[in-house]
Scaffold this active site. Structure first.
Site, PDB file in Angstrom:
ATOM      1  N   LYS A 188       0.873  -1.178   0.000  1.00  0.00           N
ATOM      2  CA  LYS A 188       0.000   0.000   0.000  1.00  0.00           C
ATOM      3  C   LYS A 188       0.906   1.223   0.000  1.00  0.00           C
ATOM      4  O   LYS A 188       1.807   1.334   0.847  1.00  0.00           O
ATOM      5  CB  LYS A 188      -0.868  -0.018   1.253  1.00  0.00           C
ATOM      6  CG  LYS A 188      -1.601   1.286   1.537  1.00  0.00           C
ATOM      7  CD  LYS A 188      -2.554   1.126   2.690  1.00  0.00           C
ATOM      8  CE  LYS A 188      -3.085   2.467   3.155  1.00  0.00           C
ATOM      9  NZ  LYS A 188      -4.145   2.346   4.139  1.00  0.00           N
TER      10      LYS A 188
HETATM   11  C1  R5P Z   1      -2.188   4.968   8.512  1.00  0.00           C
HETATM   12  O1  R5P Z   1      -1.134   4.910   8.978  1.00  0.00           O
HETATM   13  C2  R5P Z   1      -3.086   3.853   8.370  1.00  0.00           C
HETATM   14  O2  R5P Z   1      -2.481   2.691   7.927  1.00  0.00           O
HETATM   15  C3  R5P Z   1      -4.267   4.131   7.523  1.00  0.00           C
HETATM   16  O3  R5P Z   1      -5.024   2.989   7.369  1.00  0.00           O
HETATM   17  C4  R5P Z   1      -4.077   4.618   6.170  1.00  0.00           C
HETATM   18  O4  R5P Z   1      -2.851   4.503   5.614  1.00  0.00           O
HETATM   19  C5  R5P Z   1      -4.616   5.920   6.081  1.00  0.00           C
HETATM   20  O5  R5P Z   1      -5.680   5.893   5.238  1.00  0.00           O
HETATM   21  P1  R5P Z   1      -6.040   7.277   4.595  1.00  0.00           P
HETATM   22  O6  R5P Z   1      -4.737   7.968   4.340  1.00  0.00           O
HETATM   23  O7  R5P Z   1      -6.739   6.973   3.324  1.00  0.00           O
HETATM   24  O8  R5P Z   1      -6.903   7.988   5.582  1.00  0.00           O
END
Ligand code: R5P
Length: 305
Positions: free
Chosen positions: A205
């Site tokens: 990711k």
């Molecule tokens: C962050 O460190 C977490 O892993 C989150 O799940 C993710 O990467 C953040 O998701 P978003 O940036 O779409 O809010």
């Protein structure tokens, strides 16, 4: 006791000797040599028809507490879950708040330690793989801080998680974490994503970059899912997702751009349109507006009833 097979002369049985045995291949990048259980779990996360996924990330609380939009997961997020292809969350939220009858694949957050008040790269593994099995998860996940203060520790966390998962048939998703002071460009993400894949991650990711994202996906031998990042206006978030998909991402794993939207359910559907139906950003925005208006009407009607 089973009855004996009907005895027929072999000329009357059909072995289709002239048809070669069908050996199913596998649709996902880099997963061809994995065992059946791994592939089956990956096929729950990634739609085998499109080869893509819309993962809903709601694990933010593991280091930043009740993030805006996630204050009441039971009220605001559980209703969205059926719209996601997979859910990324912690075991605390899974056990306390997610109905066990929900059959969506779970990608379990397995690292933790520092809060936002401390150095974030100083993480440890925070879940025993046995617990991941007990929770019937489809993948395990953690942050990897390439270039961070505790780079080696986080890489080692990942390789241990990969090894534990391999023993039990559970894939690992590595999240390339970016510290506040770190450069976010294609050169950095090529480095970080490739290191994660080389050392065994089955999914990576990572963040979208406007310049050269296609080189990040091309040089990573496992599927890349795009992280959402901070909340953007809906059209910008849909455009970013569309660009990432067109440039080789195998889906998205988004949090704030969905649950901090004015209409999270509409945003989920619009993102799914981009990911699975190749809707262009403007078409996806139209879908967002339509679903948002419909949902507003429904809730008005409920208020009047
Ligand atoms: C962050 O460190 C977490 O892993 C989150 O799940 C993710 O990467 C953040 O998701 P978003 O940036 O779409 O809010």
């Amino acid at each position: 006791m089973p009855e004996a097979d009907i005895v027929k002369p072999s000329k009357d049985k059909n072995y289709y000797e002239h048809i070669p045995m069908i050996s199913p291949g596998f649709f996902l990048r880099g997963a061809g040599s994995l065992d059946w259980g791994m592939k089956n779990r990956l096929a729950r996360i990634f739609n085998p028809t499109t080869g893509r996924t819309v993962m809903l990330a709601i694990d933010h609380g593991y280091f930043q507490g009740p993030t805006t939009g996630l204050e009441r997961i039971d009220l605001n997020i559980v209703p969205l879950m059926p719209l996601a292809d997979a859910l990324m969350l912690t075991r605390g939220i899974l056990r306390t708040t997610v109905p066990p009858a929900l059959t969506k694949p779970i990608v379990l957050r397995c690292s933790g330690g520092p809060s936002i008040l401390k150095e974030l790269s100083n993480e440890e593994l925070a879940v025993d793989i046995e617990d991941a099995v007990r929770l019937n998860v489809s993948a395990v996940t953690l942050q990897v801080f390439i270039g961070g203060e505790y780079e080696t520790r986080s890489v080692h966390n990942m390789t241990r998680l990969v090894d534990m998962g391999l023993r039990l048939g559970i894939p690992t998703m590595a999240v390339t974490a970016v510290g506040k002071a770190m450069t976010r460009d294609a050169q950095y993400f090529r480095l970080a994503c490739r290191i994660c894949a080389e050392l065994g991650a089955h999914i990576v990711k990572t963040y979208y970059v406007p310049e050269g994202f296609e080189t990040v996906t091309a040089s990573c031998p496992v599927p890349i899912v795009m992280a959402g990042g901070k909340k953007l206006p809906e059209l910008e978030a849909l455009t970013m997702a569309w660009n990432a998909i067109q440039q080789g991402a195998a889906g998205v794993d988004m949090g704030r751009n969905i649950f901090q939207s004015d209409a999270p359910e509409a945003m989920m559907q619009a993102i799914a349109g981009v990911v699975h139906k190749n809707l262009k950003p403007k078409e996806a925005l139209d879908l967002y507006e339509t679903v948002k208006a419909r949902e507003a009407q429904k809730s008005k009607a409920r208020g009047q009833a």
